[in-house]
Design a protein around this motif. Structure first.
Motif, mmCIF file in Angstrom:
data_model
loop_
_atom_site.group_PDB
_atom_site.id
_atom_site.type_symbol
_atom_site.label_atom_id
_atom_site.label_comp_id
_atom_site.label_asym_id
_atom_site.label_seq_id
_atom_site.Cartn_x
_atom_site.Cartn_y
_atom_site.Cartn_z
ATOM 1 N N GLU A 163 0.811 -1.216 0.000
ATOM 2 C CA GLU A 163 0.000 0.000 0.000
ATOM 3 C C GLU A 163 0.848 1.273 0.000
ATOM 4 N N ALA A 164 1.898 1.324 0.806
ATOM 5 C CA ALA A 164 2.721 2.536 0.855
ATOM 6 C C ALA A 164 3.372 2.794 -0.496
ATOM 7 N N GLY A 165 3.849 1.737 -1.141
ATOM 8 C CA GLY A 165 4.459 1.889 -2.451
ATOM 9 C C GLY A 165 3.450 2.314 -3.497
ATOM 10 N N VAL A 166 2.241 1.757 -3.428
ATOM 11 C CA VAL A 166 1.197 2.143 -4.370
ATOM 12 C C VAL A 166 0.889 3.628 -4.232
ATOM 13 N N ARG A 167 0.760 4.092 -2.999
ATOM 14 C CA ARG A 167 0.422 5.509 -2.792
ATOM 15 C C ARG A 167 1.564 6.412 -3.256
ATOM 16 N N ARG A 168 2.807 5.978 -3.071
ATOM 17 C CA ARG A 168 3.937 6.769 -3.558
ATOM 18 C C ARG A 168 3.899 6.860 -5.084
ATOM 19 N N VAL A 169 3.668 5.753 -5.749
ATOM 20 C CA VAL A 169 3.653 5.747 -7.208
ATOM 21 C C VAL A 169 2.448 6.519 -7.736
ATOM 22 N N LEU A 170 1.305 6.432 -7.071
ATOM 23 C CA LEU A 170 0.150 7.224 -7.480
ATOM 24 C C LEU A 170 0.469 8.719 -7.419
ATOM 25 N N GLU A 171 1.125 9.134 -6.355
ATOM 26 C CA GLU A 171 1.468 10.554 -6.198
ATOM 27 C C GLU A 171 2.439 11.009 -7.282
ATOM 28 N N VAL A 172 3.463 10.198 -7.527
ATOM 29 C CA VAL A 172 4.463 10.569 -8.529
ATOM 30 C C VAL A 172 3.840 10.587 -9.922
ATOM 31 N N THR A 173 3.005 9.601 -10.229
ATOM 32 C CA THR A 173 2.373 9.548 -11.542
ATOM 33 C C THR A 173 1.416 10.711 -11.741
ATOM 34 N N ALA A 174 0.685 11.079 -10.702
ATOM 35 C CA ALA A 174 -0.211 12.226 -10.802
ATOM 36 C C ALA A 174 0.583 13.507 -11.069
#
Length: 337
Positions: A163-174
């Motif tokens: 989950e933490a990695g998913v949220r990091r990648v979501l933020e960077v991709t956004a």
């Protein structure tokens, strides 16, 4: 027993499989030609089909060619051919990306599933990007393990993010998506690959039918072109609710050169075809790797050095629409004699 030379029919089957590979904006930046001895296929870059702003390094072009190369390997197995691959065989010819040698001994005692553990050939035609919402159903651990092993067999690490990695990648991709949305030159480059005709008369690019909606809750950062054709072509698709927390993976390599990119392409296609066999859908997120500073933030600092090549969104959901393909005659160079 040494294999006979490839026939024109063999070459057409191989080129059709290679040409069905994924590529950035469905640009299809490849060409194929038989080797001088007639016992193999060369994979060449087509720089005229590059996407220079989104792919300044040329990594996406090499990844696409690597995916095409893997499809050639799968098709060669369907023909009962043993294969040997050489990447970047001629430093004096940077357009020659790989040579697939099929002139060795005929395959003996091969299983019906071929050298990849499963028969992946039917999945070549079934594999499509899906930019639609997925369900919240988790991918079974046994399937995840197969996908990880498939990438590893191609020399690439597939990491399934917590989950933490998913949220990091979501933020960077956004953040990457926001940069692209405010860059008129990149927007124009992307629009140049959109095709208003669903039949894909150009044989390449992205028809509007293949574009998905935006996330109604703005959690899943789909590429801005998705569902947003030019205003004169009609209104954008209405937004939809995507999965609460997408299942994301990264493909990463220790190095970051042309050979690593070609291996990434082979791993991407092997994972994608295997996922298709299991009924999974997949979306490639390329936005963040287009910006060096954001790409560096995709990696998990706890994993140490490495180079994230792509982000994959995986899950269960509706299949994406097929995208057009260039005719075999346009990508296969046959001797005139």
């Amino acid at each position: 027993m040494t294999q006979s030379a490839l026939t024109p029919a063999d070459l057409r089957l191989l080129a059709a499989a290679g040409g069905a590979a994924p590529s950035l904006h469905n640009s299809q930046p490849w060409r194929f030609r038989p080797t001088p001895d007639g016992g193999g296929v060369e994979v060449l870059a087509d720089p005229d089909r590059s996407v220079p702003l989104a792919d300044a390094s040329g990594a996406a072009l090499h990844i696409a060619a690597g995916a095409a190369l893997f499809n050639l390997r799968v098709a060669a197995a369907r023909l009962g051919r043993e294969t040997a691959v050489r990447l970047l065989p001629d430093p004096a010819d940077p357009r020659l990306l790989a040579v697939l040698d099929l002139s060795g001994p005929a395959a003996g005692g091969a299983t019906a599933d071929g050298p990849f553990g499963r028969d992946l050939y039917p999945a070549i035609a079934e594999r499509h990007s899906s930019r639609l919402p997925f369900t919240n159903r988790d991918v079974p651990e046994a399937v995840v393990a197969e996908l990880i092993a498939a990438a590893r067999d191609e020399g690439v690490a597939l990491a399934v993010l917590e989950e933490a990695g998913v949220r990091r990648v979501l933020e960077v991709t956004a953040e990457a998506e926001d940069r692209i949305a405010h860059d008129p030159a990149r927007q124009a480059e992307t629009r140049s690959w959109l095709r208003p005709d669903e039949g894909g008369a150009a044989g390449d690019g992205l028809p509007y039918a293949a574009l998905g909606p935006q996330d109604h809750d703005a959690r899943v950062p789909m590429r801005e072109f998705a569902g947003r054709p030019p205003h004169h072509e009609g209104p954008p698709q209405p937004s939809q609710r995507f999965e609460a927390l997408p299942q994301l993976c990264t493909l990463a390599t220790a190095g970051d050169g042309p050979a690593d990119w070609l291996r990434t392409g082979q791993a991407l296609e092997r994972v994608w075809l295997l996922a298709t066999v299991h009924g999974l859908r997949l979306t490639v997120w390329h936005q963040a790797v287009e910006w060096p500073d954001l790409r560096w933030r995709l990696r998990d600092p706890a994993e140490g050095p490495g180079h994230v090549q792509l982000v994959l969104r995986v899950g269960y959901g509706p299949p994406g629409a097929a995208t057009p393909r260039r005719p075999v005659e346009d990508v296969l160079d046959l001797p005139t004699a």
